[in-house]
Design a protein around this motif. Sequence first.
Motif, PDB file in Angstrom:
ATOM      1  N   LYS A   1       0.864  -1.190   0.000  1.00  0.00           N
ATOM      2  CA  LYS A   1       0.000   0.000   0.000  1.00  0.00           C
ATOM      3  C   LYS A   1       0.910   1.252   0.000  1.00  0.00           C
ATOM      4  CE  LYS A   1      -0.131  -0.544   4.932  1.00  0.00           C
ATOM      5  NZ  LYS A   1      -0.683  -0.132   6.209  1.00  0.00           N
ATOM      6  N   THR A   2       0.546   2.123  -0.918  1.00  0.00           N
ATOM      7  CA  THR A   2       1.367   3.319  -1.128  1.00  0.00           C
ATOM      8  C   THR A   2       0.610   4.577  -0.739  1.00  0.00           C
ATOM      9  OG1 THR A   2       2.555   2.260  -2.945  1.00  0.00           O
ATOM     10  CG2 THR A   2       2.576   4.677  -2.898  1.00  0.00           C
ATOM     11  N   ASP A  33       9.388   9.164   7.177  1.00  0.00           N
ATOM     12  CA  ASP A  33       9.876   7.996   7.927  1.00  0.00           C
ATOM     13  C   ASP A  33       8.815   7.456   8.881  1.00  0.00           C
ATOM     14  OD1 ASP A  33      13.329   9.163   8.144  1.00  0.00           O
ATOM     15  OD2 ASP A  33      12.253   7.981   6.621  1.00  0.00           O
ATOM     16  N   LYS A  36       6.620   5.293   6.866  1.00  0.00           N
ATOM     17  CA  LYS A  36       7.337   4.061   6.496  1.00  0.00           C
ATOM     18  C   LYS A  36       7.335   3.102   7.683  1.00  0.00           C
ATOM     19  CE  LYS A  36      10.401   5.868   2.867  1.00  0.00           C
ATOM     20  NZ  LYS A  36      11.759   6.423   2.587  1.00  0.00           N
ATOM     21  N   GLY A  39       4.609   0.869   7.873  1.00  0.00           N
ATOM     22  CA  GLY A  39       4.530  -0.145   6.820  1.00  0.00           C
ATOM     23  C   GLY A  39       4.105   0.396   5.475  1.00  0.00           C
ATOM     24  N   TRP A  40       3.939   1.711   5.366  1.00  0.00           N
ATOM     25  CA  TRP A  40       3.556   2.280   4.080  1.00  0.00           C
ATOM     26  C   TRP A  40       4.758   2.398   3.152  1.00  0.00           C
ATOM     27  CZ3 TRP A  40      -1.312   3.403   2.427  1.00  0.00           C
ATOM     28  CH2 TRP A  40      -2.333   3.428   3.393  1.00  0.00           C
ATOM     29  N   ASN A  41       4.473   2.192   1.848  1.00  0.00           N
ATOM     30  CA  ASN A  41       5.422   2.591   0.823  1.00  0.00           C
ATOM     31  C   ASN A  41       5.113   4.067   0.578  1.00  0.00           C
ATOM     32  OD1 ASN A  41       7.152   2.638  -1.430  1.00  0.00           O
ATOM     33  ND2 ASN A  41       5.392   2.306  -2.797  1.00  0.00           N
ATOM     34  N   VAL A  42       6.066   4.941   0.790  1.00  0.00           N
ATOM     35  CA  VAL A  42       5.789   6.380   0.719  1.00  0.00           C
ATOM     36  C   VAL A  42       6.356   6.986  -0.559  1.00  0.00           C
ATOM     37  CG1 VAL A  42       6.043   8.612   1.878  1.00  0.00           C
ATOM     38  CG2 VAL A  42       5.851   6.521   3.238  1.00  0.00           C
ATOM     39  N   LYS A  43       5.494   7.626  -1.320  1.00  0.00           N
ATOM     40  CA  LYS A  43       5.888   8.338  -2.530  1.00  0.00           C
ATOM     41  C   LYS A  43       5.893   9.825  -2.189  1.00  0.00           C
ATOM     42  CE  LYS A  43       4.530   7.073  -7.278  1.00  0.00           C
ATOM     43  NZ  LYS A  43       3.321   6.911  -8.129  1.00  0.00           N
ATOM     44  N   HIS A  84      -2.736  10.195  -8.468  1.00  0.00           N
ATOM     45  CA  HIS A  84      -2.308   9.251  -7.428  1.00  0.00           C
ATOM     46  C   HIS A  84      -3.434   8.280  -7.093  1.00  0.00           C
ATOM     47  CE1 HIS A  84       1.583  10.963  -6.823  1.00  0.00           C
ATOM     48  NE2 HIS A  84       1.116  12.128  -6.411  1.00  0.00           N
ATOM     49  N   GLU A  89      -3.040   4.674  -5.293  1.00  0.00           N
ATOM     50  CA  GLU A  89      -2.295   5.165  -4.134  1.00  0.00           C
ATOM     51  C   GLU A  89      -3.222   5.991  -3.255  1.00  0.00           C
ATOM     52  OE1 GLU A  89       1.523   5.592  -7.123  1.00  0.00           O
ATOM     53  OE2 GLU A  89       0.416   7.362  -6.479  1.00  0.00           O
TER      54      GLU A  89
END
Length: 301
Positions: A1-2, A33, A36, A39-43, A84, A89
């Motif tokens: 999940k982003t 951070d 992150k 557990g997130w994928n951060v864009k 997004h 996302e």
Amino acid sequence: KTVAIVGCPFRGGQPKLGVDKGPIHLVEAGLVDQLKELGWNVKFDGHHQFEEISAADDPPIGKLKNPRLVSKVCESVAKVVGGHAENGELPLTLGGDHSLAMGTISGTLKAHPDACVVWIDAHADINTAETTDSGNIHGMPVSFLIGIGEKVSEFAWVKPALKTNRIVYIGLRDIDAGEKRILRENNIKAFSMHHVDKYGIGKVVEMALDHVNPNRDLPIHLSFDVDALDPSVAPSTGTPVRGGLSFREGHYICEAIWETGLLAALDIMEVNPSLADGEGVAQTVAVGCSLARSALGETLL
Ligand SMILES: N[C@@H](CCCCC(O)O)C(=O)O
Ligand SMILES: [Mn+2]
Ligand SMILES: [Mn+2]
Ligand SMILES: [Mn+2]
């Protein structure tokens, strides 16, 4: 999940300097951070650079201030947020003043036409070009989104994509006379601080969701104006109003929305790091990050 962070250094919807510095303070407080860690994928492709329009080229339209700038910025934000969201996302927009929600919610509705909006604010932000006293467009985004009030050609791109039964307010306590009339005439559901006192925040959130998302099957766009919180909790914001949500009430809303599993987009708005003293600024920025974490899955246990 982003989660895609959309940094919007923008203050054109209101007169106070500094709210355009909200995004950089939130990011520099470590938000990327922190997400992150959850557990997130951060864009995060950097804060958006909005092209200025000189005051000479952007005279008021009626009472509306900086209308062309606000419209242009919101239109570009709509494209970014919508992009997004269409990518699957979760757009997290950092303001910047609340006029940006014209863009963020337009973007969300493009990707999720059936989305509902939970608007957390001391204010209704639903003035029209006729009812506004200040001419500050951060007090107007909802009227454009639901398509009421005299048409302003510069805002023709804002489609009336939000149905009045798909928005609900929590935290209201400073509503203009014209806005009260608009809320009543359009049967828009609003839970003021009176309701929060009377029923408690748990019941209020349940009733709010029962109204806009009765089967808990619609994507949710949570638009959080930090001035919904009591000024003792979030002092560094442009239009503070006493008697607001406690730290926990604000976080409960975010936790409860996350628990639905339906969150599709999030706005953290009106953090102005230039208004309070050092400690008040740090406190307000920290609460902005903390609200975002709670809305994105950080729980107490
Ligand atoms: N209702 C006032 C105050 C608006 C506050 C805007 C904030 O909630 O984004 C106005 O129209 O100027
Ligand atoms: Mn982006
Ligand atoms: Mn607002
Ligand atoms: Mn507000």
